[in-house]
Design a protein around this motif. Structure first.
Motif, PDB file in Angstrom:
ATOM      1  N   VAL A 117      -8.324   3.041  -2.726  1.00  0.00           N
ATOM      2  CA  VAL A 117      -8.398   4.335  -2.029  1.00  0.00           C
ATOM      3  C   VAL A 117      -7.008   4.784  -1.599  1.00  0.00           C
ATOM      4  O   VAL A 117      -6.639   5.960  -1.752  1.00  0.00           O
ATOM      5  N   LEU A 118      -6.220   3.853  -1.064  1.00  0.00           N
ATOM      6  CA  LEU A 118      -4.862   4.198  -0.622  1.00  0.00           C
ATOM      7  C   LEU A 118      -4.009   4.643  -1.799  1.00  0.00           C
ATOM      8  O   LEU A 118      -3.296   5.659  -1.720  1.00  0.00           O
ATOM      9  N   LEU A 119      -4.081   3.906  -2.909  1.00  0.00           N
ATOM     10  CA  LEU A 119      -3.309   4.278  -4.092  1.00  0.00           C
ATOM     11  C   LEU A 119      -3.746   5.641  -4.629  1.00  0.00           C
ATOM     12  O   LEU A 119      -2.901   6.462  -5.024  1.00  0.00           O
ATOM     13  N   SER A 120      -5.042   5.895  -4.638  1.00  0.00           N
ATOM     14  CA  SER A 120      -5.541   7.182  -5.117  1.00  0.00           C
ATOM     15  C   SER A 120      -5.073   8.326  -4.219  1.00  0.00           C
ATOM     16  O   SER A 120      -4.764   9.421  -4.692  1.00  0.00           O
ATOM     17  N   THR A 121      -5.014   8.057  -2.911  1.00  0.00           N
ATOM     18  CA  THR A 121      -4.560   9.080  -1.974  1.00  0.00           C
ATOM     19  C   THR A 121      -3.104   9.435  -2.219  1.00  0.00           C
ATOM     20  O   THR A 121      -2.705  10.605  -2.109  1.00  0.00           O
ATOM     21  N   MET A 122      -2.298   8.427  -2.545  1.00  0.00           N
ATOM     22  CA  MET A 122      -0.865   8.656  -2.729  1.00  0.00           C
ATOM     23  C   MET A 122      -0.502   9.123  -4.134  1.00  0.00           C
ATOM     24  O   MET A 122       0.637   9.523  -4.373  1.00  0.00           O
ATOM     25  N   THR A 123      -1.447   9.072  -5.060  1.00  0.00           N
ATOM     26  CA  THR A 123      -1.161   9.474  -6.440  1.00  0.00           C
ATOM     27  C   THR A 123      -2.111  10.573  -6.917  1.00  0.00           C
ATOM     28  O   THR A 123      -1.697  11.717  -7.115  1.00  0.00           O
ATOM     29  N   THR A 124      -3.381  10.249  -7.063  1.00  0.00           N
ATOM     30  CA  THR A 124      -4.352  11.188  -7.631  1.00  0.00           C
ATOM     31  C   THR A 124      -4.554  12.409  -6.752  1.00  0.00           C
ATOM     32  O   THR A 124      -4.664  13.539  -7.264  1.00  0.00           O
ATOM     33  N   LEU A 125      -4.621  12.210  -5.437  1.00  0.00           N
ATOM     34  CA  LEU A 125      -4.836  13.348  -4.551  1.00  0.00           C
ATOM     35  C   LEU A 125      -3.710  14.362  -4.672  1.00  0.00           C
ATOM     36  O   LEU A 125      -3.941  15.580  -4.650  1.00  0.00           O
ATOM     37  N   GLN A 156       5.996  12.999 -10.376  1.00  0.00           N
ATOM     38  CA  GLN A 156       6.318  11.836 -11.209  1.00  0.00           C
ATOM     39  C   GLN A 156       6.964  10.727 -10.386  1.00  0.00           C
ATOM     40  O   GLN A 156       6.605   9.546 -10.491  1.00  0.00           O
ATOM     41  N   ILE A 157       7.923  11.102  -9.545  1.00  0.00           N
ATOM     42  CA  ILE A 157       8.690  10.116  -8.779  1.00  0.00           C
ATOM     43  C   ILE A 157       7.822   9.442  -7.723  1.00  0.00           C
ATOM     44  O   ILE A 157       7.807   8.208  -7.603  1.00  0.00           O
ATOM     45  N   THR A 158       7.068  10.215  -6.938  1.00  0.00           N
ATOM     46  CA  THR A 158       6.257   9.630  -5.871  1.00  0.00           C
ATOM     47  C   THR A 158       5.133   8.763  -6.429  1.00  0.00           C
ATOM     48  O   THR A 158       4.821   7.705  -5.878  1.00  0.00           O
ATOM     49  N   THR A 159       4.531   9.192  -7.532  1.00  0.00           N
ATOM     50  CA  THR A 159       3.463   8.398  -8.149  1.00  0.00           C
ATOM     51  C   THR A 159       4.009   7.079  -8.668  1.00  0.00           C
ATOM     52  O   THR A 159       3.431   6.012  -8.416  1.00  0.00           O
ATOM     53  N   GLY A 160       5.124   7.146  -9.387  1.00  0.00           N
ATOM     54  CA  GLY A 160       5.724   5.921  -9.914  1.00  0.00           C
ATOM     55  C   GLY A 160       6.142   4.964  -8.816  1.00  0.00           C
ATOM     56  O   GLY A 160       5.899   3.744  -8.908  1.00  0.00           O
ATOM     57  N   CYS A 161       6.736   5.479  -7.756  1.00  0.00           N
ATOM     58  CA  CYS A 161       7.186   4.625  -6.648  1.00  0.00           C
ATOM     59  C   CYS A 161       6.004   3.985  -5.929  1.00  0.00           C
ATOM     60  O   CYS A 161       6.077   2.812  -5.520  1.00  0.00           O
ATOM     61  N   SER A 162       4.899   4.712  -5.764  1.00  0.00           N
ATOM     62  CA  SER A 162       3.717   4.171  -5.079  1.00  0.00           C
ATOM     63  C   SER A 162       3.111   3.012  -5.862  1.00  0.00           C
ATOM     64  O   SER A 162       2.801   1.954  -5.298  1.00  0.00           O
ATOM     65  N   VAL A 163       2.938   3.203  -7.167  1.00  0.00           N
ATOM     66  CA  VAL A 163       2.348   2.156  -8.009  1.00  0.00           C
ATOM     67  C   VAL A 163       3.290   0.961  -8.111  1.00  0.00           C
ATOM     68  O   VAL A 163       2.854  -0.201  -8.021  1.00  0.00           O
ATOM     69  N   LEU A 164       4.576   1.235  -8.285  1.00  0.00           N
ATOM     70  CA  LEU A 164       5.561   0.147  -8.372  1.00  0.00           C
ATOM     71  C   LEU A 164       5.601  -0.645  -7.066  1.00  0.00           C
ATOM     72  O   LEU A 164       5.696  -1.880  -7.081  1.00  0.00           O
ATOM     73  N   GLY A 165       5.521   0.043  -5.939  1.00  0.00           N
ATOM     74  CA  GLY A 165       5.535  -0.644  -4.646  1.00  0.00           C
ATOM     75  C   GLY A 165       4.347  -1.563  -4.479  1.00  0.00           C
ATOM     76  O   GLY A 165       4.491  -2.692  -3.976  1.00  0.00           O
ATOM     77  N   ALA A 166       3.160  -1.108  -4.892  1.00  0.00           N
ATOM     78  CA  ALA A 166       1.968  -1.960  -4.805  1.00  0.00           C
ATOM     79  C   ALA A 166       2.108  -3.183  -5.699  1.00  0.00           C
ATOM     80  O   ALA A 166       1.720  -4.302  -5.325  1.00  0.00           O
ATOM     81  N   THR A 189      -0.606  -3.102   0.127  1.00  0.00           N
ATOM     82  CA  THR A 189      -0.720  -1.800   0.787  1.00  0.00           C
ATOM     83  C   THR A 189       0.594  -1.421   1.463  1.00  0.00           C
ATOM     84  O   THR A 189       0.999  -0.254   1.436  1.00  0.00           O
ATOM     85  N   LEU A 190       1.257  -2.409   2.055  1.00  0.00           N
ATOM     86  CA  LEU A 190       2.569  -2.131   2.646  1.00  0.00           C
ATOM     87  C   LEU A 190       3.577  -1.735   1.564  1.00  0.00           C
ATOM     88  O   LEU A 190       4.368  -0.810   1.742  1.00  0.00           O
ATOM     89  N   GLY A 191       3.525  -2.454   0.429  1.00  0.00           N
ATOM     90  CA  GLY A 191       4.419  -2.131  -0.678  1.00  0.00           C
ATOM     91  C   GLY A 191       4.175  -0.734  -1.214  1.00  0.00           C
ATOM     92  O   GLY A 191       5.119   0.019  -1.489  1.00  0.00           O
ATOM     93  N   SER A 192       2.896  -0.369  -1.355  1.00  0.00           N
ATOM     94  CA  SER A 192       2.564   0.969  -1.843  1.00  0.00           C
ATOM     95  C   SER A 192       3.030   2.042  -0.866  1.00  0.00           C
ATOM     96  O   SER A 192       3.571   3.082  -1.273  1.00  0.00           O
ATOM     97  N   THR A 193       2.852   1.787   0.432  1.00  0.00           N
ATOM     98  CA  THR A 193       3.261   2.760   1.444  1.00  0.00           C
ATOM     99  C   THR A 193       4.777   2.913   1.476  1.00  0.00           C
ATOM    100  O   THR A 193       5.303   4.038   1.538  1.00  0.00           O
ATOM    101  N   VAL A 194       5.484   1.787   1.426  1.00  0.00           N
ATOM    102  CA  VAL A 194       6.952   1.852   1.391  1.00  0.00           C
ATOM    103  C   VAL A 194       7.412   2.551   0.116  1.00  0.00           C
ATOM    104  O   VAL A 194       8.350   3.365   0.142  1.00  0.00           O
ATOM    105  N   GLY A 195       6.759   2.252  -1.011  1.00  0.00           N
ATOM    106  CA  GLY A 195       7.102   2.915  -2.263  1.00  0.00           C
ATOM    107  C   GLY A 195       6.873   4.417  -2.187  1.00  0.00           C
ATOM    108  O   GLY A 195       7.695   5.216  -2.657  1.00  0.00           O
ATOM    109  N   PHE A 196       5.760   4.819  -1.574  1.00  0.00           N
ATOM    110  CA  PHE A 196       5.450   6.244  -1.420  1.00  0.00           C
ATOM    111  C   PHE A 196       6.492   6.933  -0.558  1.00  0.00           C
ATOM    112  O   PHE A 196       6.989   8.018  -0.889  1.00  0.00           O
TER     113      PHE A 196
END
Length: 219
Positions: A117-125, A156-166, A189-196
């Motif tokens: 859900v967190l990843l979808s919020t930071m990418t798909t949403l 592109q940048i925010t999506t890539g950073c979020s997935v890479l962080g996770a 989740t912390l990695g994804s948030t920091v990546g985002f």
């Protein structure tokens, strides 16, 4: 034109980033014995909900959302239902990918789905806010040289950073350190948030630095 768009993007990203800090501070004020580690799902859904609401509000106010040719109520309802369906499918997709990468299938299923859900919020949403429920537009943006605006590039940048962080966040989990942030899925989740957050910061800076090299095709 470029500077105006980049400043608008930087302001929007600053507001979204601030919502994450507020989503961390408010539960700590309102709830006793709250901690990011000990009450991780509370923090996770607080961040996801805050990011979702602020993203929708910011992109609606800035007029970044794709224009619609039809303004009938039925069309708007259909678009909303499709967006909700795409978001749910995104959650199931990320959940499946995370399980395939080694997450427990049945044990900690709620935690795994919460990460999805967190990843979808930071990418798909963000895709839904910027491009609408249009899969062809999504494929176009994430294909090579597919960006048609600075907002596409930031997506592109925010999506890539979020997935890479996770993904990077999963590396410490197997280590025998017995730290509270190694409990599944805290580090992811912390990695994804920091990546985002990193993506929100990097996107306007990178676009400003490379604005002379960026050439967008007309829509």
């Amino acid at each position: 034109m470029w500077d105006t768009e980049i400043r608008g993007m930087a302001s929007a990203h600053a507001i979204i980033a601030s919502s994450i800090f507020m989503a961390t501070i408010m539960p700590a004020i309102l709830l006793e014995k709250f901690s990011v580690y000990g009450s991780h799902l509370v923090w996770l859904y607080s961040v996801a909900g805050s990011v979702a609401v602020v993203n929708i509000a910011v992109f609606w106010l800035l007029g970044i959302s794709p224009p619609t040719k039809r303004h009938t109520l039925s069309h708007k309802v259909t678009k909303l239902v499709r967006s909700c369906l795409y978001f749910l499918l995104s959650c199931l997709f990320f959940h499946t990918v995370v399980v395939l990468y080694g997450a427990p299938l049945l044990e900690s299923a709620l935690e795994t789905f919460s990460l999805a859900v967190l990843l979808s919020t930071m990418t798909t949403l963000r895709c839904l806010c910027m491009l609408g429920p249009n899969v062809q537009a999504w494929i176009r943006v994430f294909s090579r040289d597919g960006a048609m605006s600075v907002w596409d590039t930031s997506l592109q940048i925010t999506t890539g950073c979020s997935v890479l962080g996770a993904w990077l966040g999963a590396f410490p989990i197997p280590l025998d350190w017995d730290r509270p942030w190694q409990v599944w899925p805290v580090s992811c989740t912390l990695g994804s948030t920091v990546g985002f957050l990193t993506g929100l910061l990097v996107a306007p800076v990178w676009i400003h630095w490379h604005r002379k090299q960026l050439i967008y095709k007309s829509k």
